[in-house]
Design a protein around this motif. Structure first.
Motif, PDB file in Angstrom:
ATOM      1  N   VAL A  71       1.095  -0.930  -0.555  1.00  0.00           N
ATOM      2  CA  VAL A  71      -0.119   0.196   0.212  1.00  0.00           C
ATOM      3  C   VAL A  71       0.745   1.309   0.291  1.00  0.00           C
ATOM      4  N   ARG A  72       0.646   2.149  -0.881  1.00  0.00           N
ATOM      5  CA  ARG A  72       1.327   3.073  -1.034  1.00  0.00           C
ATOM      6  C   ARG A  72       0.458   4.650  -0.196  1.00  0.00           C
ATOM      7  N   TYR A  73       0.890   5.114   0.813  1.00  0.00           N
ATOM      8  CA  TYR A  73       0.372   6.368   0.977  1.00  0.00           C
ATOM      9  C   TYR A  73       0.499   7.570   0.341  1.00  0.00           C
ATOM     10  N   THR A  74       0.003   8.800   0.234  1.00  0.00           N
ATOM     11  CA  THR A  74       1.638   9.786  -0.590  1.00  0.00           C
ATOM     12  C   THR A  74       0.488  10.741   0.045  1.00  0.00           C
ATOM     13  N   GLU A  75       1.780  11.856   0.680  1.00  0.00           N
ATOM     14  CA  GLU A  75       1.167  12.712   1.423  1.00  0.00           C
ATOM     15  C   GLU A  75       0.207  13.589   0.330  1.00  0.00           C
ATOM     16  N   ALA A  76      -1.026  14.765   1.424  1.00  0.00           N
ATOM     17  CA  ALA A  76      -1.089  16.268   0.404  1.00  0.00           C
ATOM     18  C   ALA A  76       0.131  17.267  -0.059  1.00  0.00           C
ATOM     19  N   THR A  77      -0.317  17.165  -1.356  1.00  0.00           N
ATOM     20  CA  THR A  77       0.330  18.292  -1.417  1.00  0.00           C
ATOM     21  C   THR A  77       0.044  19.755  -1.888  1.00  0.00           C
ATOM     22  N   SER A  78      -1.063  20.169  -2.005  1.00  0.00           N
ATOM     23  CA  SER A  78      -1.927  21.015  -1.602  1.00  0.00           C
ATOM     24  C   SER A  78      -3.410  20.981  -1.253  1.00  0.00           C
ATOM     25  N   THR A  79      -4.001  21.905  -1.339  1.00  0.00           N
ATOM     26  CA  THR A  79      -5.741  21.910  -0.737  1.00  0.00           C
ATOM     27  C   THR A  79      -5.925  21.401  -1.861  1.00  0.00           C
ATOM     28  N   ALA A  80      -6.375  21.587  -3.102  1.00  0.00           N
ATOM     29  CA  ALA A  80      -6.511  20.913  -4.232  1.00  0.00           C
ATOM     30  C   ALA A  80      -6.803  20.039  -3.825  1.00  0.00           C
ATOM     31  N   VAL A  81      -7.843  19.460  -4.289  1.00  0.00           N
ATOM     32  CA  VAL A  81      -8.919  18.303  -4.436  1.00  0.00           C
ATOM     33  C   VAL A  81      -7.784  17.689  -4.748  1.00  0.00           C
ATOM     34  N   ASP A  82      -7.754  17.289  -5.487  1.00  0.00           N
ATOM     35  CA  ASP A  82      -6.885  16.490  -5.819  1.00  0.00           C
ATOM     36  C   ASP A  82      -5.673  16.472  -5.521  1.00  0.00           C
ATOM     37  N   SER A  83      -4.900  16.788  -4.606  1.00  0.00           N
ATOM     38  CA  SER A  83      -3.491  16.588  -4.202  1.00  0.00           C
ATOM     39  C   SER A  83      -3.402  16.342  -2.615  1.00  0.00           C
ATOM     40  N   ILE A  84      -4.521  16.269  -2.425  1.00  0.00           N
ATOM     41  CA  ILE A  84      -4.839  15.766  -1.097  1.00  0.00           C
ATOM     42  C   ILE A  84      -4.603  13.686  -1.011  1.00  0.00           C
ATOM     43  N   ALA A  85      -4.039  13.542   0.221  1.00  0.00           N
ATOM     44  CA  ALA A  85      -3.382  12.875   0.704  1.00  0.00           C
ATOM     45  C   ALA A  85      -4.132  11.393   0.679  1.00  0.00           C
ATOM     46  N   LYS A  86      -3.555  10.307  -0.441  1.00  0.00           N
ATOM     47  CA  LYS A  86      -4.524   9.293  -0.553  1.00  0.00           C
ATOM     48  C   LYS A  86      -3.621   7.578  -0.188  1.00  0.00           C
ATOM     49  N   ALA A  87      -4.707   6.976  -0.256  1.00  0.00           N
ATOM     50  CA  ALA A  87      -2.957   5.280  -0.532  1.00  0.00           C
ATOM     51  C   ALA A  87      -3.623   5.136  -1.619  1.00  0.00           C
ATOM     52  N   SER A  88      -3.168   4.409  -1.590  1.00  0.00           N
ATOM     53  CA  SER A  88      -3.424   3.305  -3.309  1.00  0.00           C
ATOM     54  C   SER A  88      -2.758   1.900  -3.002  1.00  0.00           C
ATOM     55  N   VAL A  89      -3.287   0.771  -3.401  1.00  0.00           N
ATOM     56  CA  VAL A  89      -3.313  -0.535  -3.575  1.00  0.00           C
ATOM     57  C   VAL A  89      -2.329  -1.249  -4.349  1.00  0.00           C
ATOM     58  N   ILE A  90      -0.681  -1.764  -4.226  1.00  0.00           N
ATOM     59  CA  ILE A  90      -0.171  -2.535  -5.728  1.00  0.00           C
ATOM     60  C   ILE A  90      -0.448  -3.646  -5.197  1.00  0.00           C
ATOM     61  N   ASP A  91      -1.264  -4.580  -6.102  1.00  0.00           N
ATOM     62  CA  ASP A  91      -1.040  -6.420  -5.384  1.00  0.00           C
ATOM     63  C   ASP A  91      -0.832  -6.479  -6.586  1.00  0.00           C
ATOM     64  N   ASP A  92      -0.354  -7.047  -7.740  1.00  0.00           N
ATOM     65  CA  ASP A  92       0.103  -7.250  -8.863  1.00  0.00           C
ATOM     66  C   ASP A  92       0.665  -9.058  -8.382  1.00  0.00           C
ATOM     67  N   GLU A  93       1.747  -8.760  -7.398  1.00  0.00           N
ATOM     68  CA  GLU A  93       1.831 -10.140  -7.462  1.00  0.00           C
ATOM     69  C   GLU A  93       2.281 -10.803  -5.917  1.00  0.00           C
TER      70      GLU A  93
END
Length: 161
Positions: A138-160
């Motif tokens: 799981v990759r958690y990316t921190e917020a880079t600004s207050t814009a909606v597309d720049s908020i913190a989000k987590a994503s799953v990489i489960d290829d293998e």
């Protein structure tokens, strides 16, 4: 003389063959359970990270810190940026209960935005590069600004997984 009742050798062989065929057709369903369980665990961790980030953001908003990009801001001892936990051991790792104890995590500096990668606990995996190489994290990316597309989000990489 009493006649004995029992199964003949051919009947026993037929039953064994039928059981073998059933086992071969049913086995693939059971063998894939570990992969599904690992993927589901990662989805659960993603949900925990997103939920924790939302709670921290709510607390930051109450304190008026949701727009701050200062590097020394914190809420309840959790380092924040733009109101969301930072991608660090003192940010998202403190916001998610059990993350440090039950998972292997590291800061990923290969992305343009700071990220925190987490995978299953293992003696052979440590550091962001090894975690990313598992292709099951799981990759958690921190917020880079207050814009909606720049908020913190987590994503799953489960290829293998």
């Amino acid at each position: 003389m009493k006649k004995q009742g029992g199964f003949t050798l051919i009947e026993l062989v037929v039953v064994i063959v039928i059981l073998g065929i059933l086992a071969v057709t049913a086995a693939p369903k059971f063998l894939n359970l570990q992969e599904d369980a690992r993927k589901s665990s990662l989805q659960g961790l993603k949900g925990a990270m997103d939920g924790a980030a939302g709670i921290v953001y709510g607390k930051a908003a109450i304190e008026g810190k949701e727009r701050s990009s200062a590097t020394d801001e914190e809420v309840d001892g959790i380092d924040i940026i733009y109101g969301y936990p930072k991608a660090s051991d003192t940010g998202i790792a403190l916001a998610v209960t059990g993350l440090s104890e039950d998972w292997v995590s590291a800061v990923d500096t290969t992305q343009s935005a700071a990220a925190y990668v987490t995978t299953f606990k293992s003696d052979s995996v440590s550091g962001a590069t090894q975690i990313i190489n598992t292709k099951c994290f799981v990759r958690y990316t921190e917020a880079t600004s207050t814009a909606v597309d720049s908020i913190a989000k987590a994503s799953v990489i489960d290829d293998e997984c």
